[in-house]
Enzyme design. Structure first.
Site, PDB file in Angstrom:
ATOM      1  N   ILE A  81      68.782  29.347 105.085  1.00  0.00           N
ATOM      2  CA  ILE A  81      69.123  29.456 106.507  1.00  0.00           C
ATOM      3  C   ILE A  81      67.872  29.121 107.314  1.00  0.00           C
ATOM      4  O   ILE A  81      66.813  29.715 107.101  1.00  0.00           O
ATOM      5  CB  ILE A  81      69.594  30.889 106.866  1.00  0.00           C
ATOM      6  CG1 ILE A  81      70.876  31.249 106.102  1.00  0.00           C
ATOM      7  CG2 ILE A  81      69.792  31.027 108.372  1.00  0.00           C
ATOM      8  CD1 ILE A  81      72.098  30.440 106.499  1.00  0.00           C
ATOM      9  N   HIS A  82      68.000  28.139 108.251  1.00  0.00           N
ATOM     10  CA  HIS A  82      66.822  27.813 109.051  1.00  0.00           C
ATOM     11  C   HIS A  82      67.164  27.252 110.435  1.00  0.00           C
ATOM     12  O   HIS A  82      66.272  27.089 111.261  1.00  0.00           O
ATOM     13  CB  HIS A  82      65.950  26.785 108.316  1.00  0.00           C
ATOM     14  CG  HIS A  82      66.498  25.389 108.368  1.00  0.00           C
ATOM     15  ND1 HIS A  82      67.541  24.975 107.573  1.00  0.00           N
ATOM     16  CD2 HIS A  82      66.156  24.315 109.132  1.00  0.00           C
ATOM     17  CE1 HIS A  82      67.811  23.704 107.830  1.00  0.00           C
ATOM     18  NE2 HIS A  82      66.988  23.277 108.779  1.00  0.00           N
ATOM     19  N   ARG A  83      68.433  26.952 110.715  1.00  0.00           N
ATOM     20  CA  ARG A  83      68.783  26.372 112.010  1.00  0.00           C
ATOM     21  C   ARG A  83      68.546  27.375 113.142  1.00  0.00           C
ATOM     22  O   ARG A  83      68.798  28.579 112.978  1.00  0.00           O
ATOM     23  CB  ARG A  83      70.248  25.952 112.017  1.00  0.00           C
ATOM     24  CG  ARG A  83      70.593  24.850 111.034  1.00  0.00           C
ATOM     25  CD  ARG A  83      70.213  23.494 111.564  1.00  0.00           C
ATOM     26  NE  ARG A  83      70.661  22.415 110.682  1.00  0.00           N
ATOM     27  CZ  ARG A  83      70.455  21.137 110.911  1.00  0.00           C
ATOM     28  NH1 ARG A  83      69.822  20.766 111.997  1.00  0.00           N
ATOM     29  NH2 ARG A  83      70.882  20.220 110.057  1.00  0.00           N
TER      30      ARG A  83
END
Length: 364
Positions: free
Chosen positions: A209-211
């Site tokens: 997860i990085h957005r």
């Protein structure tokens, strides 16, 4: 090298760009018709997300590092724009080549549009139709000024046509297939990541997860982390620097399934993904890689610029409130998993780089 070779300037700045451009760079270096220069904007500046990939992918290290690092969207774009403009002035390339939808791509497109070189955009025409995503703005603007548009799918070609971009457009597939097919067997032989982590093949899930949509909204991020942690099997989470910063600002107690680990090199991540029972992500590139490697994918977003994966049934969009249940269902049900695999050729057969270089040779 031929004396009349054309000069290509490759602009990259993130891990996915390095991976996907590597087959193209190798192919251009093998061609007598091109000489190449590389600029790294430094958007991903952690060694595990950048330097090591050049070695792993047998790509020369960049000729220039702009060292932009973190910052606001405007700061990153402006600094990259200045650096790329200086490089174009100094090198006078015949074409500037960039891939994807990062700020590096937008900067390369803007700088080149006001100067002499042609701009070649790889992954042109990808759309999520969500202008709240910085990446979507970058894609649309870059495609408006591109001179050579390399689209990965027929859907992407249709998107370009709908926006009035109809000349110098080629459907070439996606170079991520080239990279996966070449390196997955190497990862299988060389990577010991499962042994290091003490996990067994097909007995765990992977999460990334990085957005900003997920990391910048604390309530949303907490729900995602809780869902990943609420499982009866290991969930391995290589933590992106942006996510690490976001996690530092909230109270997260991972005392269940979730295991945070440092970012992995490319071969280790390929092995980890290829051996997983499923992946939960918000990454566009991992949606692609999961389809190629036939790993069921859950995308924690309300939309995706990879709609072909949804249509093929190998990927699902899921909101945080439904994530825990859906992970459990896919992990436990072999029928569901079987239905979510079997489409490894959505993005081509692994010859996209060859097609791109052939077109560049002809057009330049």
């Amino acid at each position: 090298m031929a004396t009349d070779s054309r000069e290509l300037l490759f602009v990259l700045g993130t891990r996915p760009e390095i991976i996907k451009l590597a087959p193209v760079i190798r192919a251009t270096e093998a061609s007598e018709k091109f000489s190449t220069q590389l600029i790294h904007t430094g958007q991903h500046y952690d060694d595990e997300l950048s330097d090591v990939f050049f070695e792993t992918l047998s790509v020369p290290k960049p000729d220039e590092w702009l060292g932009i690092g973190s910052g606001t969207q405007g700061e990153q774009t402006a600094e990259a724009l200045r650096g790329i403009e200086r490089a174009i002035t100094a090198l006078s390339p015949d074409a500037v080549v960039a891939l994807g939808d990062t700020n590096a791509v937008l900067s390369a497109a803007l700088a080149t549009s006001k100067m002499d070189p042609a701009f070649a955009h790889i992954e042109a025409g990808i759309r999520s139709f969500d202008r709240s995503m910085p990446e979507e703005v970058n894609r649309v603007l870059a495609d408006r000024v591109t001179d050579l548009a390399f689209a990965p799918t027929e859907t992407a070609v249709e998107h370009l046509s709908a926006e009035g971009v109809t000349t110098n457009v080629w459907m070439v597939g996606n170079t991520v297939v080239d990279a996966c097919l070449e390196h997955a067997p190497i990862a299988e032989k060389q990577s010991a990541v499962l042994e290091r982590l003490g996990i067994s093949e097909d007995r765990y899930a992977v999460a990334t997860i990085h957005r900003p949509r997920n990391t910048d909204q604390q309530d949303r991020l907490v729900k995602i982390i809780d869902a990943l942690d609420d499982q009866s099997f290991p969930v391995i989470f290589p933590v992106h620097p942006r996510t690490q910063d976001a996690l530092a600002g909230i109270d997260v107690n991972s005392d269940g399934a979730l295991r945070f680990i440092d970012p992995l090199n490319y071969l280790d991540f390929l092995k980890l993904l290829n051996s997983a029972r499923l992946v939960s992500t918000d990454s566009g590139g991992i949606q692609e890689e999961a389809s190629i490697l036939e790993v069921p994918c859950l995308t924690v977003r309300p939309n995706t610029e990879r709609p072909e994966t949804i249509k093929a049934g190998v990927n699902e969009l899921v909101e945080p409130k439904n994530l825990s249940k859906r992970i459990r269902e896919i992990y436990q049900n072999p029928t569901i998993r079987q239905e979510m695999t079997g489409h490894p050729h959505l993005y081509g057969n692994g010859n996209s780089a060859e097609k791109i270089v052939s077109i560049l040779e002809e057009e330049l």
